[in-house]
Design an enzyme around this catalytic site. Sequence first.
Site, PDB file in Angstrom:
ATOM      1  N   GLU B 136       0.824  -1.202   0.000  1.00 24.42           N
ATOM      2  CA  GLU B 136       0.000   0.000   0.000  1.00 24.42           C
ATOM      3  C   GLU B 136       0.865   1.262   0.000  1.00 24.42           C
ATOM      4  O   GLU B 136       0.541   2.264  -0.634  1.00 24.42           O
ATOM      5  CB  GLU B 136      -0.923   0.028   1.231  1.00 24.42           C
ATOM      6  CG  GLU B 136      -2.105  -0.898   1.124  1.00 24.42           C
ATOM      7  CD  GLU B 136      -3.070  -0.532   0.001  1.00 24.42           C
ATOM      8  OE1 GLU B 136      -2.709  -0.764  -1.167  1.00 24.42           O
ATOM      9  OE2 GLU B 136      -4.165  -0.041   0.293  1.00 24.42           O
ATOM     10  N   THR B 188      -5.768   7.826  -5.178  1.00 24.01           N
ATOM     11  CA  THR B 188      -5.803   7.885  -3.715  1.00 24.01           C
ATOM     12  C   THR B 188      -5.016   9.091  -3.223  1.00 24.01           C
ATOM     13  O   THR B 188      -5.402   9.766  -2.279  1.00 24.01           O
ATOM     14  CB  THR B 188      -5.202   6.587  -3.129  1.00 24.01           C
ATOM     15  OG1 THR B 188      -5.892   5.481  -3.715  1.00 24.01           O
ATOM     16  CG2 THR B 188      -5.384   6.522  -1.630  1.00 24.01           C
TER      17      THR B 188
END
Lengths: 317, 317
Positions: B136, B188
């Site tokens: 991530e 994101t």
Amino acid sequence: MNKIKDSVQQVKAFAPATCANIAVGFDILGFAFDKLGDYVTLKKRDDQKIVIESIISEETLPFTTQQNTASLVIEKLCQELSLDIGFSIVIEKGIPLCSGMGGSAASAVAALVAFNHFLKEPLSLHELARFALMGEQQASGAAHPDNIVPCLFGGFTLTYSQNPMKVIQLPIPKLYCVLLHPHMHVSTRSARDVLKSEIALKDYVKQSAHLASFIAALYEQDDNLLSQALVDDLIEPQRAQFVPNFYKIKEAALQAGALGMSFSGSGPALFAFAKTEQAAQAIGQAMQKPLQEKQIESNYWVAPISKNAAHVVFEGE
Amino acid sequence: MNKIKDSVQQVKAFAPATCANIAVGFDILGFAFDKLGDYVTLKKRDDQKIVIESIISEETLPFTTQQNTASLVIEKLCQELSLDIGFSIVIEKGIPLCSGMGGSAASAVAALVAFNHFLKEPLSLHELARFALMGEQQASGAAHPDNIVPCLFGGFTLTYSQNPMKVIQLPIPKLYCVLLHPHMHVSTRSARDVLKSEIALKDYVKQSAHLASFIAALYEQDDNLLSQALVDDLIEPQRAQFVPNFYKIKEAALQAGALGMSFSGSGPALFAFAKTEQAAQAIGQAMQKPLQEKQIESNYWVAPISKNAAHVVFEGE
């Protein structure tokens, strides 16, 4: 007058002390602690005056109706319900003033619960809460429900909306609570004024994780999780200055076995949770020592967290 | 090599899409949605290389090992466990890229779950989560666990500590979820960059009440409370700009019977909850119309919230 029971001449009600915030639920969580509390007696009068007959307290309380939460809420209620009725009020203060244990809320709530007993069609707890808020507005300059709600509902409460008032009664952990009162005053106003009006988003995320896991811990009856969750990184650091040796007291409580310790409401009172009554007693004693070092006297109470809400204790004809 | 089972030559694992944040739990809550997901197959090689053999996807994905989450986490794991082993990796992407449905997390998690199956002493989910976080970090520039955790654990999850990783598996509401994907990209990074770094204390109090009552609603299985609690006054208003007609979509969902609607993760995907599958289908269709007005195509999936975590689907000798 036809809204009032004719048979009842006087009613006495008890309202417990309360611990608001509980480290993780600033302004939304609280619980009742019925080892101490306030009593309010209402006696019907022949005239339509609201009169404070006496206040039994070790401290000085405002005697005028407009400054006293008990009489204030009774006046508001009589106005709103258009009742032409008068009461003499006797207040017995068990909760020290400005201690952070919900004293002003308890006097208002006891008065309301007593008054409700006179009504042929009693008001709901949610309705009573609305009037009690007016008393809090008077006492602390802001209408905060955090003491009123656990006082009225008992147990562990979550106020999830203030307007309209919405309350969730949470599971009550099978724990003992130590409520310690350092003999010093911190006004709710100054304890509020010290708080920063903004918080960092990253601190919000951390603190919201504490809150969510605390709620989960109550439902799961998981004491270890409750203990890990019982952390206040937001408010407590800003208020620690009000109680000398605050962090030493906290360390002493945790060393003695507390599952967590923080301010009761805006302080200076402090609460701690313990698994047994014996541990709770030891924690109370341990917490007193760092205060003694600073020449601050204190006393503490130990009791299970109470499901008992404010209630009528005596009715006279 | 003695940490690896000799008998296993290839393993294929599935990892579900996930919806993070869920309106009330920014960065801490999430749930798994296994109607779609990613598959990763690991095939043992004779050399010690980590090679992406193929990526089956409608979109273009980074092929170099250091940019792909699946291969990255396998490399890290081999390093950490000092394994001299090589894999060919086949990735089948079911989750659209940059959609807010946990696509990068799913590829990493599927790879890790497949890899774990090769080990004689498999790692715990908490340990796997640590490696998935590295993926991530690579994909979004920050190591957020909010998709990884529901993907690995399944169901409804609360990540109450990131370091060390601590997860609570919450009760799963008996509801249907609509997951709607507007065909547009929001990275994101940009969805994070738009967020203010500070929030007002009074907004914190309100939002924390939503969060606490949402957790209580899950335990109480109280759909009405869940619906009332499912409100995001903090993050959603700052991100609404990313999806044209956002508030019209929300209104359409609620009108069609949704218990709540908000962004899945950082969007642009949107989730809504419904009491029945039929209602969920109607909600999905209603949500598409305001997007059509803006010439944005979309598709949606309907499924119960899944307790199924990422899992191995095939093992070959």
